[in-house]
Enzyme design. Structure first.
Site, short mmCIF file in Angstrom:
data_model
loop_
_atom_site.label_atom_id
_atom_site.label_comp_id
_atom_site.label_asym_id
_atom_site.label_seq_id
_atom_site.Cartn_x
_atom_site.Cartn_y
_atom_site.Cartn_z
N GLU A 107 0.82 -1.21 0.00
CA GLU A 107 0.00 0.00 0.00
C GLU A 107 0.85 1.26 0.00
OE1 GLU A 107 -3.19 0.62 -0.29
OE2 GLU A 107 -3.98 -1.42 -0.32
N GLU A 111 0.54 3.93 -3.05
CA GLU A 111 0.00 5.27 -2.80
C GLU A 111 1.06 6.36 -2.85
OE1 GLU A 111 -2.09 4.99 0.93
OE2 GLU A 111 -3.79 3.98 0.00
N ASP A 129 -15.84 4.17 11.72
CA ASP A 129 -16.27 5.41 11.08
C ASP A 129 -16.02 5.43 9.57
OD1 ASP A 129 -13.54 5.54 11.37
OD2 ASP A 129 -13.49 7.59 12.14
N GLU A 157 -2.33 13.49 -3.25
CA GLU A 157 -1.10 14.19 -2.91
C GLU A 157 -0.42 13.38 -1.81
OE1 GLU A 157 -1.98 18.23 -1.75
OE2 GLU A 157 0.08 18.61 -1.09
#
Ligand SMILES: [Zn+2]
Length: 191
Positions: A107, A111, A129, A157
Protein backbone atom coordinates in the site's frame (compact mmCIF):
# COMPACT_ATOMS: atom_id res chain seq x y z
CA UNK A 1 -15.65 14.23 -9.86
CA UNK A 2 -16.35 11.01 -11.73
CA UNK A 3 -19.64 9.11 -11.71
CA UNK A 4 -18.47 6.56 -9.15
CA UNK A 5 -17.59 9.33 -6.69
CA UNK A 6 -20.92 11.10 -7.24
CA UNK A 7 -22.80 7.91 -6.46
CA UNK A 8 -20.92 7.39 -3.19
CA UNK A 9 -23.51 7.98 -0.45
CA UNK A 10 -21.91 7.73 3.00
CA UNK A 11 -25.21 8.02 4.92
CA UNK A 12 -26.72 5.19 2.90
CA UNK A 13 -23.64 3.00 3.44
CA UNK A 14 -23.66 3.65 7.19
CA UNK A 15 -27.32 2.59 7.26
CA UNK A 16 -26.60 -0.58 5.27
CA UNK A 17 -23.78 -1.47 7.67
CA UNK A 18 -26.34 -1.56 10.48
CA UNK A 19 -28.65 -3.74 8.36
CA UNK A 20 -26.42 -6.77 7.78
CA UNK A 21 -24.57 -4.80 5.07
CA UNK A 22 -27.87 -4.66 3.14
CA UNK A 23 -27.66 -8.31 2.17
CA UNK A 24 -30.99 -9.97 1.41
CA UNK A 25 -30.41 -13.26 -0.42
CA UNK A 26 -28.18 -16.27 0.09
CA UNK A 27 -25.12 -15.88 -2.17
CA UNK A 28 -24.98 -19.69 -2.51
CA UNK A 29 -28.57 -20.64 -3.31
CA UNK A 30 -30.51 -17.35 -3.71
CA UNK A 31 -33.01 -18.16 -0.93
CA UNK A 32 -34.13 -15.10 1.05
CA UNK A 33 -31.99 -14.87 4.21
CA UNK A 34 -33.60 -14.79 7.65
CA UNK A 35 -32.46 -13.16 10.86
CA UNK A 36 -31.48 -15.74 13.48
CA UNK A 37 -29.93 -15.28 16.89
CA UNK A 38 -26.71 -17.32 16.71
CA UNK A 39 -24.00 -17.24 19.39
CA UNK A 40 -26.04 -14.45 20.96
CA UNK A 41 -25.73 -12.27 17.83
CA UNK A 42 -28.50 -11.45 15.36
CA UNK A 43 -27.15 -12.81 12.07
CA UNK A 44 -28.54 -13.54 8.62
CA UNK A 45 -28.82 -17.24 7.90
CA UNK A 46 -30.08 -19.25 4.94
CA UNK A 47 -33.25 -21.14 5.95
CA UNK A 48 -32.96 -23.59 3.04
CA UNK A 49 -32.62 -27.15 4.32
CA UNK A 50 -29.62 -28.15 2.24
CA UNK A 51 -27.68 -24.90 2.64
CA UNK A 52 -25.74 -23.90 5.74
CA UNK A 53 -24.81 -20.36 4.76
CA UNK A 54 -24.57 -17.85 7.62
CA UNK A 55 -23.51 -14.25 7.05
CA UNK A 56 -20.85 -13.41 9.63
CA UNK A 57 -20.43 -9.66 9.42
CA UNK A 58 -16.76 -9.26 10.31
CA UNK A 59 -14.57 -6.17 10.27
CA UNK A 60 -12.20 -5.97 7.31
CA UNK A 61 -8.49 -6.06 8.13
CA UNK A 62 -6.33 -3.25 6.77
CA UNK A 63 -2.63 -2.55 7.17
CA UNK A 64 -0.28 0.34 6.69
CA UNK A 65 2.89 1.96 7.93
CA UNK A 66 3.99 4.94 9.98
CA UNK A 67 6.95 6.21 7.95
CA UNK A 68 8.94 8.95 9.67
CA UNK A 69 12.02 10.64 8.19
CA UNK A 70 13.83 13.49 9.98
CA UNK A 71 10.97 13.70 12.47
CA UNK A 72 8.43 14.19 9.67
CA UNK A 73 5.64 11.70 8.99
CA UNK A 74 4.44 10.50 5.58
CA UNK A 75 0.75 11.20 4.92
CA UNK A 76 -1.50 10.66 1.93
CA UNK A 77 -4.33 12.89 0.70
CA UNK A 78 -7.26 10.71 -0.33
CA UNK A 79 -8.32 10.77 -3.97
CA UNK A 80 -11.35 8.50 -3.55
CA UNK A 81 -14.35 8.40 -1.21
CA UNK A 82 -14.88 8.22 1.64
CA UNK A 83 -13.26 11.47 2.82
CA UNK A 84 -11.86 12.73 -0.48
CA UNK A 85 -9.26 15.41 0.16
CA UNK A 86 -8.68 14.31 3.76
CA UNK A 87 -5.29 13.04 4.92
CA UNK A 88 -4.39 9.65 6.32
CA UNK A 89 -1.53 7.34 7.10
CA UNK A 90 -0.78 5.20 4.01
CA UNK A 91 -2.78 1.99 4.47
CA UNK A 92 -5.29 -0.21 2.71
CA UNK A 93 -7.36 -3.35 2.90
CA UNK A 94 -5.65 -6.73 2.92
CA UNK A 95 -5.87 -9.00 -0.08
CA UNK A 96 -7.01 -12.57 0.59
CA UNK A 97 -3.59 -14.25 0.54
CA UNK A 98 -1.54 -11.47 2.11
CA UNK A 99 0.19 -11.18 5.44
CA UNK A 100 -0.50 -7.69 6.89
CA UNK A 101 3.20 -6.83 6.59
CA UNK A 102 2.95 -7.43 2.83
CA UNK A 103 -0.19 -5.28 2.66
CA UNK A 104 1.61 -2.43 4.44
CA UNK A 105 4.61 -2.49 2.07
CA UNK A 106 2.37 -2.79 -1.00
CA UNK A 107 0.00 0.00 0.00
CA UNK A 108 2.81 2.45 0.78
CA UNK A 109 4.36 1.68 -2.60
CA UNK A 110 1.04 2.02 -4.46
CA UNK A 111 0.00 5.27 -2.80
CA UNK A 112 3.31 7.09 -2.35
CA UNK A 113 5.82 5.49 -4.76
CA UNK A 114 8.19 4.72 -1.86
CA UNK A 115 9.79 1.38 -1.12
CA UNK A 116 9.85 0.78 2.61
CA UNK A 117 11.37 -1.67 5.05
CA UNK A 118 9.34 -2.52 8.14
CA UNK A 119 11.23 -1.87 11.37
CA UNK A 120 8.65 -3.38 13.67
CA UNK A 121 5.06 -3.52 14.77
CA UNK A 122 3.41 -0.29 15.91
CA UNK A 123 -0.23 -0.78 16.98
CA UNK A 124 -3.61 -2.21 16.06
CA UNK A 125 -6.82 -0.17 15.94
CA UNK A 126 -10.50 -0.91 15.53
CA UNK A 127 -12.56 1.53 13.48
CA UNK A 128 -16.27 2.01 12.80
CA UNK A 129 -16.27 5.41 11.08
CA UNK A 130 -15.66 4.16 7.54
CA UNK A 131 -19.09 3.95 5.86
CA UNK A 132 -18.04 0.96 3.73
CA UNK A 133 -17.13 -1.45 6.51
CA UNK A 134 -15.86 -1.66 10.06
CA UNK A 135 -12.12 -2.21 9.98
CA UNK A 136 -9.16 -3.47 11.95
CA UNK A 137 -6.11 -1.35 11.17
CA UNK A 138 -2.72 -2.96 11.69
CA UNK A 139 0.11 -0.42 11.62
CA UNK A 140 3.82 -1.07 11.38
CA UNK A 141 6.79 1.26 11.74
CA UNK A 142 8.40 1.70 8.33
CA UNK A 143 11.50 3.28 6.90
CA UNK A 144 11.85 4.53 3.32
CA UNK A 145 14.64 2.71 1.50
CA UNK A 146 14.00 3.69 -2.11
CA UNK A 147 11.49 4.62 -4.76
CA UNK A 148 10.39 8.12 -5.63
CA UNK A 149 7.85 10.13 -3.64
CA UNK A 150 4.81 10.85 -5.80
CA UNK A 151 1.04 10.53 -5.46
CA UNK A 152 -0.37 7.46 -7.18
CA UNK A 153 -3.31 5.07 -7.02
CA UNK A 154 -5.68 6.20 -4.24
CA UNK A 155 -3.67 9.34 -3.42
CA UNK A 156 -4.23 12.89 -4.61
CA UNK A 157 -1.10 14.19 -2.91
CA UNK A 158 1.63 12.73 -0.70
CA UNK A 159 4.05 14.53 1.55
CA UNK A 160 5.90 14.49 4.85
CA UNK A 161 4.51 16.64 7.66
CA UNK A 162 6.28 17.96 10.73
CA UNK A 163 4.36 17.03 13.88
CA UNK A 164 3.71 20.72 14.58
CA UNK A 165 2.05 21.19 11.19
CA UNK A 166 -0.20 18.11 10.94
CA UNK A 167 -3.36 18.80 8.92
CA UNK A 168 -6.65 19.14 10.87
CA UNK A 169 -8.57 16.97 8.42
CA UNK A 170 -7.29 13.48 9.25
CA UNK A 171 -9.77 11.05 7.71
CA UNK A 172 -10.42 8.40 10.38
CA UNK A 173 -10.44 8.24 14.19
CA UNK A 174 -7.97 5.32 14.18
CA UNK A 175 -5.48 7.40 12.16
CA UNK A 176 -5.91 10.40 14.48
CA UNK A 177 -5.29 8.12 17.46
CA UNK A 178 -2.22 6.60 15.78
CA UNK A 179 -0.72 10.05 15.23
CA UNK A 180 -1.27 10.80 18.93
CA UNK A 181 0.15 7.45 20.04
CA UNK A 182 3.24 7.81 17.86
CA UNK A 183 4.05 11.20 19.38
CA UNK A 184 3.42 9.85 22.92
CA UNK A 185 5.74 6.92 22.43
CA UNK A 186 8.48 8.22 20.18
CA UNK A 187 8.56 11.98 20.58
CA UNK A 188 8.08 12.41 24.34
CA UNK A 189 10.19 15.23 25.65
CA UNK A 190 10.67 16.80 22.23
CA UNK A 191 9.40 20.28 21.53
ZN1 LIG B 1 -28.56 -20.79 0.86
Amino acid sequence: MDERHRRFDADKLFRLKSEHSGYKFCPRCRTELEEQRLDGVLRLACPSGDCDFIFYQNPAPAAGAVVVTDDRILLVKRAHPPKIGWWCIPAGFMEWQEHPSQTAVREVKEETGLDIRLKGFFEVYSGSDDPRTNAVLILYLGEAIGGELGAADDAEEVRYFGFDELPDNIAFASHRQALKDYQERFRKGRS
